[in-house]
Design an enzyme around this catalytic site. Structure first.
Site, mmCIF file in Angstrom:
data_model
loop_
_atom_site.group_PDB
_atom_site.id
_atom_site.type_symbol
_atom_site.label_atom_id
_atom_site.label_comp_id
_atom_site.label_asym_id
_atom_site.label_seq_id
_atom_site.Cartn_x
_atom_site.Cartn_y
_atom_site.Cartn_z
ATOM 1 N N ASP A 1 0.853 -1.209 0.000
ATOM 2 C CA ASP A 1 0.000 0.000 0.000
ATOM 3 C C ASP A 1 0.882 1.250 0.000
ATOM 4 O O ASP A 1 1.906 1.291 0.684
ATOM 5 C CB ASP A 1 -0.904 0.003 1.235
ATOM 6 C CG ASP A 1 -2.185 0.792 1.010
ATOM 7 O OD1 ASP A 1 -2.106 1.823 0.319
ATOM 8 O OD2 ASP A 1 -3.231 0.396 1.533
ATOM 9 N N HIS B 1 -0.406 4.629 0.258
ATOM 10 C CA HIS B 1 -1.100 5.847 0.699
ATOM 11 C C HIS B 1 -0.744 6.171 2.150
ATOM 12 O O HIS B 1 -0.830 5.314 3.020
ATOM 13 C CB HIS B 1 -2.608 5.677 0.564
ATOM 14 C CG HIS B 1 -3.031 5.448 -0.858
ATOM 15 N ND1 HIS B 1 -3.032 4.199 -1.419
ATOM 16 C CD2 HIS B 1 -3.434 6.310 -1.823
ATOM 17 C CE1 HIS B 1 -3.431 4.304 -2.693
ATOM 18 N NE2 HIS B 1 -3.676 5.563 -2.952
ATOM 19 N N SER C 1 -4.877 -4.513 2.031
ATOM 20 C CA SER C 1 -4.126 -4.116 3.222
ATOM 21 C C SER C 1 -4.733 -4.692 4.489
ATOM 22 O O SER C 1 -4.041 -4.878 5.497
ATOM 23 C CB SER C 1 -4.061 -2.589 3.332
ATOM 24 O OG SER C 1 -3.377 -2.047 2.232
#
Length: 899
Positions: A436, A438, A489
């Site tokens: 991930d 972000h 995630s």
């Protein structure tokens, strides 16, 4: 018997009858903790007797009704309202006028109702939580004999157009008079006074629309009254009382003519219309009546000249004459970096050790920041600015701290003793999990925790479980925080929890990020690790959670409470799971979208294959930005642009908006970022209920797309949708795809980090995300009007684009309508996105760079966005076969939607 006329009749110790000939009724506003600093301070300090003097002053200044508001995060609102109203009722010179109980929390209103003598007004109730809640509260108000202020507010939000203002008020009137039994004269409508002259064109007609709504409401419902918070109209000119008072007077002059009966005003500051300076009065008229295009600009320029004559000039630097401790505190609270280097150096020379400056005045200042943020009196952008000041100050002190450490180390070395220096602050390790990319939310949480004295170790993005846990053990951290945005995630977080258990770790685990939830944390993660797993909704909650976890006395009780909540969530999940009804897949497929394909000719794109967009003009893209999610990222909740004029958050929201646009100006003019994208179109053939084959013009099969279908049993007549429903079943159709990204952010983030500037770092990340979404919107517009051309005549405003009122959709793999991330691989292959837009997919199929968007294009007029929701075992098995993937692998990718 004499006739009792239907007038609004209120009373304190004395009656107040609002007749048709009654002049405008002034509602005194200063006994309001959100509107008067003095009153708020007195209430917080329990100086209720002294606070009564504020109420007395309002009565003496001409207030005919007294507005009392106790909405402050630091107060027990129920207790404060009860205490103050009881004391007030014992003061005949104040209690002679009626009271307006003002709160956004109905429990506080109820507390006041129990103490009031006479007939009061409740301010306010509305339909924002639905009709049922509205009716329930209205019955309670009526049972106490109170009149009610009804806000023009429903489940869609505050009414901000003339039509919605009138429609909502008519609906509320019908409910109150026909279902609740309210007398029409006991209903007071507030059709929403919003700020004007904000610089945003859509705001220019707000005052005109309020005045016109008042006129129509009084025509349609002649016995009701109309009220409003007058000070809202001048919010853009806060700090300039001369202009604000003039605007209030001019606004009331026209609103009263239209039928406005009462308003919340500072009774002691009301001006006489004819005595306003003529030039100022004319400019106020122009703005309020929206008479000229340059009205705002003219009034702003005039306001600056008024400001210059006042006390504003010396106000800027008066704090510079205070002690260095007070200067540091002021700089931290207000986010001012201008003098921080010299003030820090002055403090260093004053204190015995540089560390004393951090542990003394700097932490004192940050404690104030933490208190203000925790109580809701400071907003997230301000906190991040405060953190920037703190980091810059610490950077000045750090070389001296390190030099002192080196001296001590050498002294120990010479003496042959052990140097055992340990940091005092609790350590919190944070990471975005493997796969991930972000991290905006994680960065914000880190800043907020840092502001509250914790040492934050941020490992960044795409961090493997072993690295997270190895670092946690090496650094002896006290808490571990995991973040993630995409659904895969969630599985990685479960894996980390299992690994923590296997390693025998004791640190509590925090879970956060857009894709996470309390339910998933309770059901999937918490059972895997028993030393404390807590879902943290946002940055504002993180400090309280961490504080509870690190306090030895509070931790057991806190974890016990969380454990009970999560146990209940698990039970609810089990019960909910068993109660759902599913159609078998074959029946769901028969109940697809009801589309009449006879006579329909699918539109043909102007080309097939791909089209690449390199270095697309950012100045065009910025025009398409949807600012709503930008403010959500900063935890400022509210619709844009209304949030800019919000009574509570408007000032800071406007500052944030201005800062964002100033940075955006720089990004565009200096070409900090590069927008790259690619679109494509192909022939689409539906070969099975949920299968679409894409071909080139030569008939060569390129990819077979598999879609998922809603399977939960629905009401009669409601379809079970799949995206494949929007492709013609018996003829050639077309589908499209897109992928866009914003490149080049990394060196600028590094520079902001070097400057200890978290504020601009997070601001730039949030803007890059908005630009990526805006770029997707730009290309979709071009697709509809030009490249696919099925809506050549479309003319939509940015607001209409945000509301998705156009024909066609652009759903993204991994999101509700097509929740399987693995279809993204096909999309990237079709577009050759890695080469054409320099985009990559991580092992969890997150897109890199983080500011990226991709999706499919559908053109059919009946295509809509929807969520697949939960699916049952038969569809999982069918989908797994269609995809040619094992059940285990498919189960892992689809776990969030499996029942």
């Amino acid at each position: 018997m004499p006739e009792i006329r239907p007038f609004l009749r209120l009373s304190g110790l004395e009656p107040l009858i609002v007749r048709p000939e009654t002049n405008f009724v002034n509602v005194g506003e200063r006994t309001n903790v959100t509107g008067s600093k003095k009153f708020a301070r007195l209430i917080r300090e329990n100086k209720y007797e002294e606070a009564l003097s504020v109420a007395r002053q309002q009565v003496e200044s001409g207030a005919q009704i007294l507005d009392v508001n106790m909405d402050d995060a630091l107060l027990d609102g129920v207790q404060a309202m009860t205490t103050f109203i009881n004391l007030l009722q014992a003061e005949p010179d104040i209690a002679k006028i009626p009271i307006m109980l003002d709160s956004s929390k109905f429990a506080i209103i109820e507390a006041g109702l129990k103490c009031i003598q006479g007939k009061c007004i409740v301010n306010s109730i509305s339909m924002k939580e639905g009709e049922e809640k509205f009716i329930e509260q209205a019955f309670i108000c009526r049972s106490f004999g109170a009149a009610v202020v009804v806000m023009a507010f429903d489940e869609k939000g505050q009414a901000d157009t003339l039509e919605r203002r009138v429609t909502i008020c008519e609906k509320a009137y019908k409910i109150l008079t026909e279902e609740v039994g309210f007398a029409p004269q006991d209903i007071i409508f507030d059709p929403n006074i919003f700020a004007i002259a904000t610089g945003i064109e859509e705001h220019n007609n707000y005052a005109v629309e309020f005045i016109e709504a008042t006129r129509i409401i009084k025509q349609k419902m002649p016995l009701v009254k109309v009220s409003g918070g007058v000070s809202n109209v001048s919010f853009s000119f806060r700090g300039n009382d001369t202009v604000r008072d003039a605007m209030h007077c001019v606004f009331l002059y026209h609103a009263i003519k239209a039928g406005m009966d009462m308003g919340i005003v500072n009774a002691g500051a009301m001006q006489v219309y004819d005595e306003i300076e003529p030039q100022l009065r004319e400019m106020c008229e122009d703005v309020i009546l929206n008479r000229r295009e340059d009205a705002t600009e003219r009034l702003v320029n005039f306001a600056e000249t008024v400001k210059a004559k006042g006390k504003e000039e010396k106000k800027d630097d008066v704090w510079r004459s205070h002690s260095v401790e007070e200067r540091l505190k002021h700089a931290l609270v207000n986010g001012i970096t201008d003098h921080i280097d010299q003030d820090t150096e002055e403090a260093r020379q004053k204190y015995p050790k540089p560390l004393d400056v951090i542990e003394g005045p700097l932490m004192d200042g940050m404690n104030v920041v933490g208190d203000l943020f925790g109580s809701g009196r400071m907003f997230l952008p301000q906190v991040v600015k405060s953190a920037r000041v703190m980091k810059k100050s610490v950077a000045v002190l750090l070389p001296y701290i390190e030099a002192e450490k080196e001296v001590r180390r050498l002294a120990h070395e010479k003496a042959g003793t052990i140097n055992d220096e340990t940091a005092g602050a609790a350590k919190i390790l944070m990471a975005t999990v493997k796969g991930d990319v972000h991290d905006i939310g994680k960065n914000i949480v880190g800043v907020v925790l840092g502001c509250n004295g914790y040492e934050v170790i941020d490992l960044g993005v795409m961090v493997a479980a072993d690295k997270i846990l190895d670092t946690a053990q090496k650094e002896s951290v006290d808490v571990i925080g995991l973040s993630g945005l995409i659904t895969p995630s969630l599985d990685e977080m479960v894996h980390v929890a299992k690994e923590m258990k296997r390693r025998g770790m004791k640190q509590p685990l925090l879970i956060g990020g857009a894709t996470t939830s309390r339910m998933h944390t309770a059901v999937k993660i918490a059972p895997e690790f028993h030393e404390g797993v807590v879902h943290v909704l946002d940055a504002s909650r993180s400090v309280t959670v961490v504080g509870n976890l690190l306090n030895k006395e509070q931790k057991p009780g806190f974890l016990e409470q969380v454990g009970k909540e999560y146990h209940k969530l698990r039970e609810d999940f089990k019960n909910k799971k068993s109660s759902k009804e599913y159609l078998i897949l074959a029946d769901a497929q028969k109940n697809g979208a009801r589309i009449d394909w006879t006579g329909y000719t699918p539109p043909k794109p102007t080309f097939t294959g791909v089209k690449v967009f390199e270095d697309y003009d950012l100045s065009e893209i910025r025009q398409y930005i949807d600012w709503g999610p930008f403010f959500i990222a900063w935890e400022m909740k509210g619709k844009f642009p209304e949030i800019l004029s919000d009574a509570h958050a408007g000032a800071e929201a406007t500052k944030l908006y201005n800062d964002a646009n100033a940075l955006l100006d720089k990004v565009v003019s200096e070409k900090w970022l590069v927008a790259e994208g690619v679109i494509g179109f192909w022939e689409a053939w539906k070969t099975a209920p949920d299968t679409v084959v894409l071909k080139d013009e030569q008939g060569n099969e390129l990819k077979t797309l598999e879609f998922l279908r809603q399977q939960i049993k629905k009401a009669e007549g409601q379809p079970n949708l799949s995206l494949s429903d929007f492709i013609a079943p018996d003829r050639k159709d077309h589908m499209g795809a897109f992928a866009v990204a914003i490149h080049g952010i990394e060196p600028h983030l590094q520079e902001f980090m070097r400057q200890h500037d978290d504020y601009n770092k997070i601001l730039l990340q949030a803007l890059a995300d908005r630009l990526a979404e805006a770029f997707a919107e730009v290309l979709h517009t071009k697709v509809r009007k030009e490249y696919w051309g099925y809506a050549k005549d479309e003319e939509l405003s940015i607001e209409e684009l945000v509301k998705e009122t156009y024909q066609g959709i652009r759903p993204a793999p991994g999101y509700p309508a097509c929740p399987d991330h693995t279809e993204k691989i096909k999309l990237f292959d079709l577009l050759n996105a890695q080469q054409n837009a320099h985009m990559q997919l991580t092992e969890s199929l997150a897109m890199y760079p983080a500011a990226a968007v991709s999706g499919w294009y559908f053109s059919h007029p009946q295509s809509v966005y929807f969520g697949v929701g939960k699916i049952s075992q038969d569809q999982l098995e069918d989908y797994s076969k269609r995809k040619g993937m094992s059940m285990d692998e498919m189960t892992r990718w689809l776990s969030p939607i499996l029942d």
